[in-house]
Write a protein that holds these residues in place. Sequence first.
Motif, PDB file in Angstrom:
ATOM      1  N   GLY A 196       0.809  -1.234   0.127  1.00  0.00           N
ATOM      2  CA  GLY A 196       0.310   0.027  -0.118  1.00  0.00           C
ATOM      3  C   GLY A 196       1.032   1.262   0.210  1.00  0.00           C
ATOM      4  N   LEU A 197       2.288   1.225  -0.331  1.00  0.00           N
ATOM      5  CA  LEU A 197       3.372   2.515  -0.235  1.00  0.00           C
ATOM      6  C   LEU A 197       3.416   2.583  -1.835  1.00  0.00           C
ATOM      7  CD1 LEU A 197       4.386   4.415   1.697  1.00  0.00           C
ATOM      8  CD2 LEU A 197       6.261   2.387   1.681  1.00  0.00           C
ATOM      9  N   SER A 198       3.259   3.765  -1.911  1.00  0.00           N
ATOM     10  CA  SER A 198       3.981   4.375  -3.427  1.00  0.00           C
ATOM     11  C   SER A 198       4.287   5.550  -3.654  1.00  0.00           C
ATOM     12  CB  SER A 198       2.945   4.410  -4.488  1.00  0.00           C
ATOM     13  OG  SER A 198       2.080   4.709  -3.934  1.00  0.00           O
ATOM     14  N   LEU A 199       5.406   5.758  -4.214  1.00  0.00           N
ATOM     15  CA  LEU A 199       5.793   7.298  -3.936  1.00  0.00           C
ATOM     16  C   LEU A 199       5.905   7.988  -5.990  1.00  0.00           C
ATOM     17  CD1 LEU A 199       9.330   6.545  -3.116  1.00  0.00           C
ATOM     18  CD2 LEU A 199       7.953   7.272  -1.575  1.00  0.00           C
ATOM     19  N   LYS A 200       5.558   8.975  -5.966  1.00  0.00           N
ATOM     20  CA  LYS A 200       5.048   9.766  -6.931  1.00  0.00           C
ATOM     21  C   LYS A 200       6.117  11.171  -7.206  1.00  0.00           C
ATOM     22  CE  LYS A 200       1.603  11.742  -7.825  1.00  0.00           C
ATOM     23  NZ  LYS A 200      -0.285  12.324  -7.975  1.00  0.00           N
ATOM     24  N   ALA A 201       6.281  11.082  -8.425  1.00  0.00           N
ATOM     25  CA  ALA A 201       6.833  12.961  -9.394  1.00  0.00           C
ATOM     26  C   ALA A 201       6.547  13.400  -9.902  1.00  0.00           C
ATOM     27  CB  ALA A 201       8.205  12.394  -8.766  1.00  0.00           C
ATOM     28  N   GLY A 202       6.298  14.785 -10.283  1.00  0.00           N
ATOM     29  CA  GLY A 202       6.116  15.087 -11.686  1.00  0.00           C
ATOM     30  C   GLY A 202       6.261  16.197 -11.763  1.00  0.00           C
ATOM     31  N   ILE A 230       2.438   8.057  -0.931  1.00  0.00           N
ATOM     32  CA  ILE A 230       0.725   7.883  -0.603  1.00  0.00           C
ATOM     33  C   ILE A 230       1.088   6.146  -0.346  1.00  0.00           C
ATOM     34  CG2 ILE A 230      -1.575   7.179  -2.128  1.00  0.00           C
ATOM     35  CD1 ILE A 230       0.187   8.521  -3.870  1.00  0.00           C
ATOM     36  N   LYS A 231       0.007   6.615   0.791  1.00  0.00           N
ATOM     37  CA  LYS A 231       0.322   5.277   2.347  1.00  0.00           C
ATOM     38  C   LYS A 231      -1.528   4.285   1.705  1.00  0.00           C
ATOM     39  CE  LYS A 231       1.428   1.774   4.888  1.00  0.00           C
ATOM     40  NZ  LYS A 231       1.383   0.286   4.520  1.00  0.00           N
ATOM     41  N   ASN A 232      -1.517   2.786   1.908  1.00  0.00           N
ATOM     42  CA  ASN A 232      -3.288   3.259   2.262  1.00  0.00           C
ATOM     43  C   ASN A 232      -3.275   1.460   2.999  1.00  0.00           C
ATOM     44  OD1 ASN A 232      -4.553   4.568  -0.220  1.00  0.00           O
ATOM     45  ND2 ASN A 232      -3.248   3.203  -1.685  1.00  0.00           N
ATOM     46  N   TRP A 233      -3.987   2.123   4.211  1.00  0.00           N
ATOM     47  CA  TRP A 233      -3.937   0.582   4.528  1.00  0.00           C
ATOM     48  C   TRP A 233      -5.359   0.293   5.383  1.00  0.00           C
ATOM     49  CZ3 TRP A 233      -2.549   5.341   6.292  1.00  0.00           C
ATOM     50  CH2 TRP A 233      -2.897   5.422   7.249  1.00  0.00           C
TER      51      TRP A 233
END
Length: 840
Positions: free
Chosen positions: A580-586, A631-634
């Motif tokens: 559930g953990l991800s990184l993003k960049a833009g 972003i973290k989802n649990w």
Amino acid sequence: MNAYQLIFSFLILLAGSSVASAQPHQLTGRVVDEGSGAPVEYASVVLYQQIDSTMLNGTVTDAEGQFSLDAPEGSSFFLSVQFMGYEPFYRDVAQPGKGIDFGVIPLRLNTAMLSEIEVTAREITSLHRLDKQVFDASQFENAQGGTAADVLRNLPSISVNAAGEITVRGATGFTIMINGKPVQASAATLLNQIAANAIEDIEVITAPSAKYDPDGKAGIINIKTRQGAADGVFLSANIQGGLPSIEPYGNAEPSRRYNADMTLNMRKGQWDISAGLDYRRNDVSGRRVGYVSTYQEGVLTEFPSEGERSFDRENYSARVAASYAINKQQALRASFYAGKRTQFRTADILYDYQQRRAVSSTDFSGPEYYWERYQQTGTVSEVGEQLDSLTYYNNNLRVRRGDFLIGSLDYRLSFNDGSELKLSTLYEHTVLGGPTDNTNFAYPNPADTLQNQFNTNDNPLDGVRLQADYSREVGTSTWESGYQFRYLRHPGTFTYLDRDFQANEYIVNPEFTNRIELDRSIHALYTQWNGQWGSLSYNLGIRGEYFDRQVGLARPDTTFSLQQFNLFPSANLQYDLGEGLSLKAGYSRRINRTTTTSLTPFPEREHSETLEQGDAELRPELIDLAEVGVIKNWKDNSAFATVYLRDVEQVINRVNTIYNDTILNRIYTNAGRARAIGIETGTTLYPVKWWKIYLGGNVFNYRIEGNLFEEDINTANTVFSINANSSFDFSPSFSTQLAFNYISERVTAQGRDSRFYNPSLTLRKSFWEGKVALTLQWLNIDMGLLQSNEQRITTSRGNFFTTTNYIYEVDIIMIGLSYQLNQPADKSKLLKSEFGDQEF
């Protein structure tokens, strides 16, 4: 375009080509509705091992129905594609080689399943995609019965102030899209016309890719509207009325608030037809308390004021959209929109005008000093010799009308190799205009008219958009490219009349009477790569635009020309770390173009103490947007945080100068460079199953540096906003939601805007298996204890000071009734204004 941007653009295309040719063992495809050929977004794509049905990998489709995921080497597996309301799709694959393209996967509707589905899952407050955040509009109950602007004020990066001005991460310039179609529109005007009940999702795209229009320094807001059930009829109808005002502020007329909207969708075989009707009356009572002081050639002028400032707003519109699936490869869509909007802004103000000559320059302590003295004593200054004094009553009525007529036609062709061609055209004709009537009466004897001016304008507008988009699978990636042409012709005739009381007739005032014509054309080409490489999703692209703007004036006979070619690179990356953990960049390069209003170089009378004037040589703003987030989802909970930078060249500000002792001239001008560095956060929590907490916040430091009227500008401050709501489900059919929206004080180019906040409470009760719902809303909660829905705007320079407190209606009670037949299964695409709303 500077050197680092050119290098960055080249690297984007190089990286895209390299990635496209790599990544073996990838599975790709595109999921569509079998009947209409429309893409199915959010369809679940899961890979299972054949021998024991163990899940190996999974993903969901994007807005175009496309997916891409890894397959383990040497495995035999089967692919499952599912979406609510459709029959599942399965495909066995034995030991794939270096990748498989499934091409177009058609899903067949399952109407029997739809009639039996009962949704018990918790609502998704927000969904983070590669290049956007998607928010479910239905969960913001404080917005039900309202407009799109009421939905937006709940989102973590968005704020709405007392004047209805909408900002994204503190910036006012952003592009509005309706179901993926960009519209050239004034955000506040457009968003206050769309019924909240008709909205399914709102997408906030803060670093848009190259395929989108680059307009707007804060990115894009895409509003997806509701459609109906599969092969049948969907109907949604809502009515809402407001109780009499609790606090009428002594306004001459009571506020009227009532609205009704309806969405009807009929879907059968190859046909999909949507229609919408909307009527809205949304008056707002209010007052304004102001103070202005000016100092010119040893003369100090002060004029405090107080009185009514209210709005009467009425809007009605009709929309029709029809889609016809010629076959599985081809589809046509036609849309039509007609609407009428009217806004009456009333300003009935009592002024106390006092003018004194200072004995010497040492007697003058600066305009702000006299405001502070006025706050303490309630009287104007007595320094020096009194030259003049007058108490008068100003009646100012500004009317704005707009008639809109818009049509569009779209064609889609899908090829057997999975590639697709889209052609679209749009034409808009809009008639804008409305008079301003400004009259000064003696006080306390209003029968004696001191001054009367009347000005009006006529602004017909014609706009055209032509667009072609092509996409195809290249290896394991998707390549998209396209061309776009936009043309706008917007003439305006402005007539200003002064009343000659002796001759009892109006005389043309040549200083404010003129004619302007704006012609603007834009040619654009873009290309971009989308795909996935292991756990990394990416989107890399570049867009080139040639822009030609001609501004012609009647007096003097002059034409101002501006031609530019700009490159707009973009990049979005998201990396899945698992659990559930991800990184993003833009990153996205943007442009904020000028409206006709900001280009009009002659003054226009707004009200008694204000003129507004543009600049025909105003340059568009150029913006660099960059962001990095986590972003973290649990379980049912989620949280995110994004750090962002917005750097604006040639920043446009609306600033004040002295026109005469009692009138300030608001002028649009390029004032240097602005930079915002901030962090945006949001979380959705379920402490217990019947209690949901949604909290969003934004904190940023904003700095303006440059030169304004030969004076250096270097102002900075930290601004924060909070949007929060807490929902309680007392039973499956009865819920309540408490919401709070807050904006802190912020510094502007010449002054500051005070804090602004609004609490609200909503009760909702549904009946008859959810088909009917009754809603009670308490908006702008105040009870005489707070200062809700109130904001002070202050502007100053060395020779003037102006501050106005805008006090708008609080404790508004609204009651609404909704009816819905069948559940929505898709998004309708009802047409909105492409050009005219921006000038309304």
